[in-house]
Design an enzyme around this catalytic site. Structure first.
Site, mmCIF file in Angstrom:
data_model
loop_
_atom_site.group_PDB
_atom_site.id
_atom_site.type_symbol
_atom_site.label_atom_id
_atom_site.label_comp_id
_atom_site.label_asym_id
_atom_site.label_seq_id
_atom_site.Cartn_x
_atom_site.Cartn_y
_atom_site.Cartn_z
ATOM 1 N N HIS A 102 35.039 169.872 78.899
ATOM 2 C CA HIS A 102 34.065 168.155 78.051
ATOM 3 C C HIS A 102 33.006 167.585 79.727
ATOM 4 O O HIS A 102 33.815 167.714 79.991
ATOM 5 C CB HIS A 102 35.104 168.096 77.200
ATOM 6 N N HIS A 104 31.538 163.989 79.315
ATOM 7 C CA HIS A 104 31.342 162.622 79.415
ATOM 8 C C HIS A 104 30.001 162.416 79.212
ATOM 9 O O HIS A 104 29.250 162.382 80.168
ATOM 10 C CB HIS A 104 32.298 162.208 79.795
HETATM 11 P P1 AMP Z 1 39.152 163.944 80.711
HETATM 12 O O1 AMP Z 1 40.271 162.571 81.443
HETATM 13 O O2 AMP Z 1 38.458 164.071 81.658
HETATM 14 O O3 AMP Z 1 40.226 165.303 80.273
HETATM 15 O O4 AMP Z 1 38.963 163.461 79.525
HETATM 16 C C1 AMP Z 1 39.962 163.487 78.542
HETATM 17 C C2 AMP Z 1 38.923 162.877 77.178
HETATM 18 O O5 AMP Z 1 39.461 162.568 75.864
HETATM 19 C C3 AMP Z 1 40.006 161.033 77.391
HETATM 20 O O6 AMP Z 1 38.186 160.328 77.905
HETATM 21 C C4 AMP Z 1 40.283 160.604 76.127
HETATM 22 O O7 AMP Z 1 39.973 159.223 76.112
HETATM 23 C C5 AMP Z 1 39.633 161.591 75.529
HETATM 24 N N1 AMP Z 1 40.845 161.926 74.187
HETATM 25 C C6 AMP Z 1 42.471 162.110 74.439
HETATM 26 N N2 AMP Z 1 42.458 162.863 73.161
HETATM 27 C C7 AMP Z 1 41.749 162.357 72.377
HETATM 28 C C8 AMP Z 1 41.521 162.985 70.816
HETATM 29 N N3 AMP Z 1 42.081 163.637 69.960
HETATM 30 N N4 AMP Z 1 40.590 162.517 70.513
HETATM 31 C C9 AMP Z 1 39.063 161.788 71.149
HETATM 32 N N5 AMP Z 1 38.901 161.140 72.845
HETATM 33 C C10 AMP Z 1 40.353 161.821 73.139
#
Ligand code: AMP
Length: 142
Positions: A102, A104
């Site tokens: 993903h 950001h």
């Molecule tokens: P990463 O650390 O790059 O894998 O980012 C994962 C992101 O997903 C973090 O910024 C979390 O805040 C976000 N996240 C975790 N669970 C959810 C969810 N259920 N819906 C939306 N965002 C989420």
């Protein structure tokens, strides 16, 4: 490493868990980060199952980066942010917490510090309002 299809984004992609969706097409899904580091923090996912960006097919990567570009415009318009941070982590060692690729998109203002990564849940109504603003901004791009 083998893709873990029980990760939270895989479950959102299958419709098993809810999300604050702002965009979806054949290859990508975009929703708001539930623990935003700044208001308007948006996540762009390929639908193709992959943990690292290096695991993605050319087509999935192309679709994801194009969606990221289009959403970046909409997020900037919706938030009025003068800058955008676009980031993408690969592996726990790099700070990845959800093992599905993903990007950001994080709005940046010069004097506003980012909130901690993945710490504090946003108010659901505020997320819904932000999602609506981004959807409207996206509609005006077309
Ligand atoms: P990463 O650390 O790059 O894998 O980012 C994962 C992101 O997903 C973090 O910024 C979390 O805040 C976000 N996240 C975790 N669970 C959810 C969810 N259920 N819906 C939306 N965002 C989420």
């Amino acid at each position: 490493m083998a893709y873990d299809n029980t990760n939270i984004f895989a479950r959102i992609l299958r419709g098993e868990l809810p999300c604050q969706r702002v965009f979806e097409d054949e290859h990508t899904l975009v929703f708001l980060d539930i623990m935003p580091q700044a208001d308007g923090h948006t996540l762009v996912l390929p639908k193709e199952p992959a943990e690292f960006i290096t695991d993605l097919s050319d087509g999935a990567l192309q679709a994801t980066i194009l969606t990221t570009r289009n959403l970046a415009r909409a997020v900037q318009q919706a938030t009025g942010a003068p800058g955008l941070l676009i980031s993408q982590f690969n592996g726990v060692a790099a700070g990845q917490t959800v093992p599905h690729v993903h990007f950001h998109i994080i709005p940046r203002f010069p004097d506003l510090r980012l909130r901690s990564h993945g710490r504090e849940k946003a108010d659901a109504a505020e997320l819904a309002t932000m999602a609506e603003k981004i959807i409207v901004a996206l509609a005006h791009q077309r």
